[in-house]
Design an enzyme around this catalytic site. Structure first.
Site, PDB file in Angstrom:
ATOM      1  N   CYS A 175      -4.041  11.480   7.559  1.00 41.49           N
ATOM      2  CA  CYS A 175      -3.026  12.147   7.704  1.00 41.49           C
ATOM      3  C   CYS A 175      -3.189  13.524   8.514  1.00 41.49           C
ATOM      4  CB  CYS A 175      -2.151  12.365   6.355  1.00 41.49           C
ATOM      5  SG  CYS A 175      -3.159  12.964   5.003  1.00 41.49           S
TER       6      CYS A 175
ATOM      7  N   GLU B   1       4.686  12.836   0.585  1.00 42.89           N
ATOM      8  CA  GLU B   1       3.660  13.318   1.469  1.00 42.89           C
ATOM      9  C   GLU B   1       3.878  12.236   2.728  1.00 42.89           C
ATOM     10  OE1 GLU B   1       1.755  15.949   1.263  1.00 42.89           O
ATOM     11  OE2 GLU B   1       2.427  16.674  -0.903  1.00 42.89           O
TER      12      GLU B   1
HETATM   13  P1  NAP Z   1       3.830   3.083   4.519  1.00 38.10           P
HETATM   14  O1  NAP Z   1       3.964   1.863   5.003  1.00 38.10           O
HETATM   15  O2  NAP Z   1       5.066   4.033   4.299  1.00 38.10           O
HETATM   16  O3  NAP Z   1       3.658   2.571   2.827  1.00 38.10           O
HETATM   17  C1  NAP Z   1       3.119   3.596   2.076  1.00 38.10           C
HETATM   18  C2  NAP Z   1       3.057   3.201   0.485  1.00 38.10           C
HETATM   19  O4  NAP Z   1       4.396   2.901   0.119  1.00 38.10           O
HETATM   20  C3  NAP Z   1       2.283   1.816   0.237  1.00 38.10           C
HETATM   21  O5  NAP Z   1       1.853   1.650  -0.986  1.00 38.10           O
HETATM   22  C4  NAP Z   1       3.358   0.795   0.543  1.00 38.10           C
HETATM   23  O6  NAP Z   1       3.054  -0.349   0.006  1.00 38.10           O
HETATM   24  C5  NAP Z   1       4.602   1.466  -0.187  1.00 38.10           C
HETATM   25  N1  NAP Z   1       6.021   0.986   0.043  1.00 38.10           N
HETATM   26  C6  NAP Z   1       6.444   0.470   1.155  1.00 38.10           C
HETATM   27  N2  NAP Z   1       7.545   0.047   1.235  1.00 38.10           N
HETATM   28  C7  NAP Z   1       7.998   0.438  -0.191  1.00 38.10           C
HETATM   29  C8  NAP Z   1       9.328   0.207  -0.799  1.00 38.10           C
HETATM   30  N3  NAP Z   1      10.217  -0.265  -0.267  1.00 38.10           N
HETATM   31  N4  NAP Z   1       9.244   0.696  -2.171  1.00 38.10           N
HETATM   32  C9  NAP Z   1       8.009   1.009  -2.821  1.00 38.10           C
HETATM   33  N5  NAP Z   1       7.044   1.085  -1.982  1.00 38.10           N
HETATM   34  C10 NAP Z   1       6.959   0.830  -0.939  1.00 38.10           C
HETATM   35  O7  NAP Z   1       2.558   3.907   4.923  1.00 38.10           O
HETATM   36  P2  NAP Z   1       1.167   3.418   5.098  1.00 38.10           P
HETATM   37  O8  NAP Z   1       1.098   2.444   6.387  1.00 38.10           O
HETATM   38  O9  NAP Z   1       0.283   2.839   3.887  1.00 38.10           O
HETATM   39  O10 NAP Z   1       0.419   4.497   5.431  1.00 38.10           O
HETATM   40  C11 NAP Z   1       0.162   5.404   6.791  1.00 38.10           C
HETATM   41  C12 NAP Z   1       1.110   6.642   6.717  1.00 38.10           C
HETATM   42  O11 NAP Z   1       0.953   7.428   5.619  1.00 38.10           O
HETATM   43  C13 NAP Z   1       0.999   7.349   7.947  1.00 38.10           C
HETATM   44  O12 NAP Z   1       2.112   7.680   8.371  1.00 38.10           O
HETATM   45  C14 NAP Z   1       0.139   8.632   7.471  1.00 38.10           C
HETATM   46  O13 NAP Z   1       0.533   9.616   8.242  1.00 38.10           O
HETATM   47  C15 NAP Z   1       0.681   8.791   5.990  1.00 38.10           C
HETATM   48  N6  NAP Z   1       0.027   9.558   5.151  1.00 38.10           N
HETATM   49  C16 NAP Z   1       0.253  10.836   4.668  1.00 38.10           C
HETATM   50  C17 NAP Z   1      -0.657  11.554   3.746  1.00 38.10           C
HETATM   51  C18 NAP Z   1      -0.178  12.958   3.533  1.00 38.10           C
HETATM   52  O14 NAP Z   1      -0.965  13.319   2.506  1.00 38.10           O
HETATM   53  N7  NAP Z   1       0.808  13.475   3.898  1.00 38.10           N
HETATM   54  C19 NAP Z   1      -1.609  10.913   3.400  1.00 38.10           C
HETATM   55  C20 NAP Z   1      -2.217   9.647   3.994  1.00 38.10           C
HETATM   56  C21 NAP Z   1      -1.381   9.008   4.778  1.00 38.10           C
HETATM   57  P3  NAP Z   1       2.688  -1.677   0.710  1.00 38.10           P
HETATM   58  O15 NAP Z   1       1.529  -1.490   1.400  1.00 38.10           O
HETATM   59  O16 NAP Z   1       2.614  -2.853  -0.324  1.00 38.10           O
HETATM   60  O17 NAP Z   1       3.694  -2.005   1.761  1.00 38.10           O
END
Ligand code: NAP
Length: 507
Positions: free
Chosen positions: A295, A256
């Site tokens: 999102c 997602e």
């Molecule tokens: P993110 O930086 O991609 O991180 C998402 C999750 O992935 C966090 O728990 C992060 O952990 C983890 N992560 C990062 N690198 C990783 C790796 N190499 N291995 C395993 N896990 C890893 O996104 P975010 O900043 O938290 O969220 C914002 C984004 O989410 C926006 O782009 C938004 O559109 C999207 N979003 C989408 C939805 C949907 O339902 N489609 C819903 C909500 C948000 P850490 O925080 O510990 O780095």
């Protein structure tokens, strides 16, 4: 200062080694540390597979539904406390905190009810029996049973409550144990919730584990019965999807990711009508609720060229009424962004969009001496087709106003330039316009939301994800699908075509 722990192998684990610092985004003061050093991730998965999985799979849907109702009740009992934690640690206003926490409780409760409805059975059937032989003696049916693995859930920072528990609700009801990893910037709230889930004691051992910090080498140990459901940015989603072990062992992956959600005003809508009012209110709500860190929030607003200045003025006036400030203050309607890196990204995004248009209100500059604040920002595009507006999500209180001809098909073609979205909304009282738009936009969107005077008074806003309806979207949005009542369970179930004597097949 809180020290977040993980809950693994049936106990709380204090991290060894490096710790990340969590910061109150309003004051910029450190409030917690977390890390996952010292966790044996292979053992975490084995514990879930060996203990949590069999215990859950042995229960009926109704019994699993009762477990979810228990979790919902435990969180509800601490609702006021959790709202305060959200305000302090995630920069949410009280209303935004409730949106997240009540969304979590509501989704758990919904799936608890679904479990009750599915009743005493431990499996589901997909469709009716079909005759395969000359007579019905040789027949087939599709049987869905819980997979004997672990569901690993990697959650985004923006919905620490709802994001974690909507995934957990579906997996647990399906009969599969979970390992939850929250986004680090807002992990304090997720950890407080995890404490309630664990301490209420209703779930079998190994059904729910929680990692405060990174996943270490966990993905290296996932196997063919396991599943990874990820929510976050497209960039991280792509990295996880391509993880060599997940590819090699065909681990199920659901992504997602981000989305350039659009709202479209049709030319027939009278500026004095309910539909027009709903359009303005929903755009403003989406831009400012959770400081635009949703999102499903609207990023592109399409308006017929001759209505552009009217809509711009209405939106600018409404956004000027949004009080931005300390989320603990009752008068505040919009708090800060959740982290410094969010602030840096949003400022860079505003500057990028501003090069292709004109800032109607807001901008990238600082608006308070302290905290990760940014003003609600509306940018009017010079050219609605400019790729700057369709290429990258700015995850904050920012939207672009794009002119178009007023023709339904052209609107959908423009919206589809976003490359795949979670939701788009259209506002028209003309059934033919709405349908033409929906049919053209649907292949590129997980959800299409159609507003008109006929439903305006009872409509829930398009940014709200409902457990009854699927959530997810193709392309940029990750290509995944969650929720949607029973559909939300299928990611965790194995569908098997069962063929044999009609009398031996499950009913
Ligand atoms: P993110 O930086 O991609 O991180 C998402 C999750 O992935 C966090 O728990 C992060 O952990 C983890 N992560 C990062 N690198 C990783 C790796 N190499 N291995 C395993 N896990 C890893 O996104 P975010 O900043 O938290 O969220 C914002 C984004 O989410 C926006 O782009 C938004 O559109 C999207 N979003 C989408 C939805 C949907 O339902 N489609 C819903 C909500 C948000 P850490 O925080 O510990 O780095």
């Amino acid at each position: 200062m809180e020290r977040l722990q993980s809950h693994v192998l049936g106990r709380w684990h204090d991290a060894a080694g490096d710790l990340a610092t969590l910061v109150d985004p309003t004051s910029e003061s450190p409030i917690a540390v977390c890390g996952s050093g010292g966790i044996d991730f292979r053992a975490v998965l084995a514990f879930a597979r060996d203990q949590g999985g069999p215990a859950l799979a042995g229960l009926s849907f109704a019994e699993r539904g009762k477990l979810l109702a228990g979790v919902a009740g435990a969180i509800h009992a601490k609702r006021d406390e959790l709202i305060e934690v959200s305000i302090r640690s995630a920069g949410t206003t009280r209303g935004d905190a409730k949106f997240d926490i009540d969304g979590a409780i509501g989704t758990l409760t919904y799936y608890a009810g679904l479990g009750e409805k599915l009743g005493a059975r431990t499996y589901l059937l997909d469709g009716a029996q079909v005759q395969l032989g000359r007579t019905p003696r040789f027949s087939g049916v599709h049987l869905c049973v819980p997979r004997r693995g672990v569901a690993v859930h990697v959650n985004a920072f923006n919905f620490p409550a709802w994001g974690m528990l909507e995934k957990a609700a579906c997996a647990l009801l399906a009969g599969v144990p979970v390992v939850e990893k929250p986004g680090t910037p807002t992990a304090l709230l997720a950890w407080r919730i995890a404490r309630e889930v664990v301490e209420h004691g209703g779930l079998p051992a190994g059904a729910f584990q929680f990692i405060a910090g990174s996943l270490g080498d966990l993905l290296d140990h996932l196997g063919p019965q396991d599943a990874l459901a990820f929510t976050g940015s497209s960039a991280t989603g792509a990295k996880l999807r391509g993880h060599p072990n997940l590819v090699r062992r065909n681990v199920r992956v659901n992504i997602e990711a981000d989305s350039l959600n659009a709202a479209v005003l049709a030319p027939d809508v009278d500026p004095g009508s309910e539909t027009f009012g709903l359009f303005v209110n929903n755009v403003v709500l989406d831009m400012t609720q959770k400081t635009g860190q949703k999102c499903t929030a609207v990023r592109r607003v399409l308006v017929p060229g001759d209505a552009l200045s009217l809509v711009r003025d209405e939106l600018v006036a409404a956004l000027a009424r949004i009080v931005v400030g300390d989320p603990a203050d009752k008068a505040t309607r919009m708090g800060p962004l959740a982290s410094k890196s969010q602030l840096d990204d949003v400022r860079a995004g505003i500057e990028r969009l501003a090069r292709a248009g004109t800032i109607a209100c807001g901008g990238a500059g600082p608006i308070r001496p302290q905290g990760y604040f940014v003003a609600p920002t509306l940018i009017v595009a010079r050219d609605g087709r400019d790729p700057a507006f369709h290429a990258e999500e700015v995850f904050g209180p920012v939207a672009a106003l794009l002119p178009y001809s007023g023709e339904a098909r052209e609107a959908a073609v423009l919206v589809n330039l976003g490359g795949g979205g979670l939701v788009c909304s259209a506002y028209s009282n003309d059934a033919a316009w709405n349908q033409a738009f929906a049919l053209e936009a649907a292949p590129w969107h997980g959800r299409v939301w159609l507003a008109s005077d006929k439903m305006a008074e009872q409509a829930l806003p398009p940014g709200m994800v409902l457990p009854q309806m699927v959530h997810g979207g193709p392309g940029r949005a990750g290509g995944g699908e969650e929720l949607g009542a029973e559909r939300g369970l299928s990611f965790y179930l194995q569908r098997t075509a069962l063929q044999g004597f009609q009398g031996h097949l499950p009913t």
